[in-house]
Scaffold this motif. Structure first.
Motif, PDB file in Angstrom:
ATOM      1  N   VAL A  93       0.797  -1.235  -0.069  1.00 42.88           N
ATOM      2  CA  VAL A  93      -0.099  -0.043  -0.210  1.00 42.88           C
ATOM      3  C   VAL A  93       0.867   1.183  -0.108  1.00 42.88           C
ATOM      4  O   VAL A  93       0.702   2.145  -0.647  1.00 42.88           O
ATOM      5  CB  VAL A  93      -0.934  -0.114   1.267  1.00 42.88           C
ATOM      6  N   ARG A  97       1.109   4.163  -2.524  1.00 36.82           N
ATOM      7  CA  ARG A  97       1.052   5.652  -2.228  1.00 36.82           C
ATOM      8  C   ARG A  97       2.072   6.693  -2.830  1.00 36.82           C
ATOM      9  O   ARG A  97       2.093   7.688  -3.391  1.00 36.82           O
ATOM     10  CB  ARG A  97       0.900   5.681  -0.703  1.00 36.82           C
ATOM     11  N   PRO A 122      -9.549  -8.999  -2.069  1.00 44.60           N
ATOM     12  CA  PRO A 122     -10.639  -8.533  -1.222  1.00 44.60           C
ATOM     13  C   PRO A 122     -10.090  -7.880   0.064  1.00 44.60           C
ATOM     14  O   PRO A 122     -10.786  -6.831   0.566  1.00 44.60           O
ATOM     15  CB  PRO A 122     -10.933 -10.117  -0.997  1.00 44.60           C
ATOM     16  N   GLU A 123      -8.874  -7.951   0.502  1.00 43.53           N
ATOM     17  CA  GLU A 123      -8.619  -7.456   1.707  1.00 43.53           C
ATOM     18  C   GLU A 123      -7.708  -6.301   1.523  1.00 43.53           C
ATOM     19  O   GLU A 123      -7.564  -5.330   2.313  1.00 43.53           O
ATOM     20  CB  GLU A 123      -7.724  -8.398   2.456  1.00 43.53           C
ATOM     21  N   LEU A 125      -7.622  -4.105  -1.782  1.00 44.13           N
ATOM     22  CA  LEU A 125      -8.091  -3.157  -2.884  1.00 44.13           C
ATOM     23  C   LEU A 125      -8.675  -1.767  -2.193  1.00 44.13           C
ATOM     24  O   LEU A 125      -8.262  -0.775  -2.718  1.00 44.13           O
ATOM     25  CB  LEU A 125      -9.265  -3.830  -3.366  1.00 44.13           C
ATOM     26  N   PRO A 126      -9.431  -1.660  -0.983  1.00 44.61           N
ATOM     27  CA  PRO A 126      -9.665  -0.444  -0.435  1.00 44.61           C
ATOM     28  C   PRO A 126      -8.603   0.437  -0.163  1.00 44.61           C
ATOM     29  O   PRO A 126      -8.587   1.538  -0.553  1.00 44.61           O
ATOM     30  CB  PRO A 126     -10.750  -0.828   0.894  1.00 44.61           C
ATOM     31  N   ASP A 127      -7.682  -0.257   0.415  1.00 39.19           N
ATOM     32  CA  ASP A 127      -6.596   0.658   0.748  1.00 39.19           C
ATOM     33  C   ASP A 127      -5.553   0.939  -0.478  1.00 39.19           C
ATOM     34  O   ASP A 127      -4.960   2.141  -0.453  1.00 39.19           O
ATOM     35  CB  ASP A 127      -5.642  -0.020   1.947  1.00 39.19           C
ATOM     36  N   MET A 129      -6.773   1.340  -3.503  1.00 36.16           N
ATOM     37  CA  MET A 129      -7.504   2.506  -4.147  1.00 36.16           C
ATOM     38  C   MET A 129      -7.256   3.840  -3.335  1.00 36.16           C
ATOM     39  O   MET A 129      -6.878   4.726  -4.105  1.00 36.16           O
ATOM     40  CB  MET A 129      -8.863   2.197  -4.320  1.00 36.16           C
ATOM     41  N   ALA A 130      -7.314   3.834  -2.137  1.00 35.32           N
ATOM     42  CA  ALA A 130      -7.211   5.114  -1.484  1.00 35.32           C
ATOM     43  C   ALA A 130      -5.603   5.692  -1.462  1.00 35.32           C
ATOM     44  O   ALA A 130      -5.390   6.766  -1.445  1.00 35.32           O
ATOM     45  CB  ALA A 130      -7.456   4.666   0.118  1.00 35.32           C
ATOM     46  N   ALA A 166     -14.094  -8.809  -6.160  1.00 39.38           N
ATOM     47  CA  ALA A 166     -13.758  -7.527  -5.604  1.00 39.38           C
ATOM     48  C   ALA A 166     -13.196  -6.187  -6.465  1.00 39.38           C
ATOM     49  O   ALA A 166     -13.513  -5.031  -6.231  1.00 39.38           O
ATOM     50  CB  ALA A 166     -12.333  -7.735  -4.358  1.00 39.38           C
ATOM     51  N   SER A 170     -15.121  -2.733  -7.050  1.00 39.54           N
ATOM     52  CA  SER A 170     -14.310  -1.521  -6.790  1.00 39.54           C
ATOM     53  C   SER A 170     -14.799  -0.380  -7.609  1.00 39.54           C
ATOM     54  O   SER A 170     -14.354   0.996  -7.410  1.00 39.54           O
ATOM     55  CB  SER A 170     -12.729  -1.877  -6.889  1.00 39.54           C
TER      56      SER A 170
END
Ligand code: SAM
Ligand code: SF4
Length: 352
Positions: A93, A97, A122-123, A125-127, A129-130, A166, A170
């Motif tokens: 991540v 960034r 799944p665990e 992807l949100p981070d 993308m952020a 996921a 997304s």
């Protein structure tokens, strides 16, 4: 062979974009983050006995960012994170960034994409993308569990499917699904794979199998060709070529007039070297100007100088090695020449 670590000849020390001796301007840097993987695909890695890169020899987050900043400063506009499996890297991540924050000389942000087997999406992807990840390619060669387990030597189809769901949820688009076409393995699944991709709002891309497996067992007769892939798809859809491919590896066709498309990456039977704008950075700091190159350009002595930093600033030295690597690029990969030599490293260590 790792020929270039020293001072590049004067002829390679120029300013401006990363242009090779054939006029190809390089815009795309593939960054391999690790040679490790949660799968063992037969066309990529051996089942056992792989010689892993030493952890101490793997580029750090700071080193990757430094190389990427220099590359963006000389015209690289897209970074693609790959491996091995890029999501196995514990600082993934933060890598995303840092790289997503890089801009070109005119202030335009770079594009940041990733190729993954999807298992940890799944665990993570949100981070991701952020942190600024923009595009995803997920690899899936078969929809049959037994075939998947035999092909990857791991019974993890369900995990890959969860990763693709996921990715679909997304909203990252275009979402691309990659399949290596293999005779007697998945060549009866071409239509089903495209239908699966369409059902997940994704573009299916088929890849001709290339001689990049760690075991050096590639056999031309086992390779499913572009023509065979197209013939299989033509049983279900009318295929219309999409013009304007540019430097993209995939040729694309509209399915029944579009807007959906399918892509074929035919590196073996229809090489696209004349438009290649890609460079590769391995996880252990080697620059490569071609997937099939037998030469690598070592950035490690620049990043970790044995006798301390010399007179040349580090960023200038990184740029010099980048230019030497581009300067040394051959016109094509020569897979089809009788004298072709497969690279010593497998795809997982080169970065796909
Ligand atoms: N582990 C991630 C994955 O599988 O997507 C990223 C690395 S993998 C080396 C990148 C891509 O290279 C995958 O789509 C994979 O199918 C492809 N690949 C690996 N070995 C290949 C080969 N011998 N010929 C063609 N494609 C290959
Ligand atoms: Fe791992 Fe990707 Fe190679 Fe398969 S193709 S073994 S998922 S690095």
């Amino acid at each position: 062979m790792r020929p270039t670590t020293g001072v590049a000849p004067l002829g390679e020390r120029s300013s401006g974009a990363l242009s090779d001796t054939f006029g190809r301007v390089h815009r795309d840097l593939r960054i391999s983050l690790t040679d490790r993987c949660s799968l063992r695909c037969t066309y990529c890695m051996p089942e056992q006995g792989n010689e892993w890169l030493a952890r101490s020899g793997i580029l750090s987050l700071d080193e990757i960012e430094r190389i990427a900043r220099v590359a963006a400063g000389v015209g690289i506009t897209t970074f693609r994170l790959t491996g091995g499996e890029p999501l196995l890297r514990t600082d993934i991540v933060e890598v995303v960034r840092r790289l997503a924050a890089i801009t070109g000389p005119d202030g335009t942000p770079v594009e940041l994409a990733m190729t993954t087997n999807g298992i940890r999406l799944p665990e993570l992807l949100p981070d991701l993308m952020a942190a600024g990840l923009q595009r995803l390619n997920v690899s899936i060669d078969t929809l049959h569990r037994d075939r998947f387990a035999a092909l990857t030597r791991r019974d993890r189809l369900d995990d890959v499917l969860a990763g693709i769901r996921a990715a679909q949820a997304s909203g990252l688009r275009p979402l691309k699904l990659n399949a290596v076409a293999m005779r007697g393995v998945n060549d009866d699944e071409m239509v089903q794979l495209v239908e699966f991709a369409l059902a997940h709002d994704a573009q299916q891309r088929f890849i001709e199998q290339m001689p990049l497996d760690a075991g050096h067992t590639w056999d031309r007769a086992q390779m499913v060709t572009r023509e065979e892939i197209l013939a299989a798809l033509a049983t279900r859809w009318a295929l219309t070529p999409v013009p304007g491919r540019g430097g993209a590896p995939a040729e694309r066709w509209l399915l029944d007039g579009g807007p959906q498309t399918v892509g074929v990456i035919a590196s073996v039977t229809a090489p696209f070297c004349g438009d290649c704008d890609r460079l590769r950075l391995t996880a252990d700091g080697q620059l490569r100007n071609c997937l099939f190159s037998t030469a690598e350009y070592d950035l490690m002595p620049t990043l970790r100088p044995a006798g301390g930093q010399g007179a040349e600033p580090m960023d200038a030295a990184i740029e010099r090695v980048l230019r030497a690597c581009v300067h040394g690029k051959l016109p094509g990969h020569a897979i089809n020449d009788p004298s072709f030599l497969q690279p010593a490293r497998g795809m997982n260590a080169i970065g796909g």
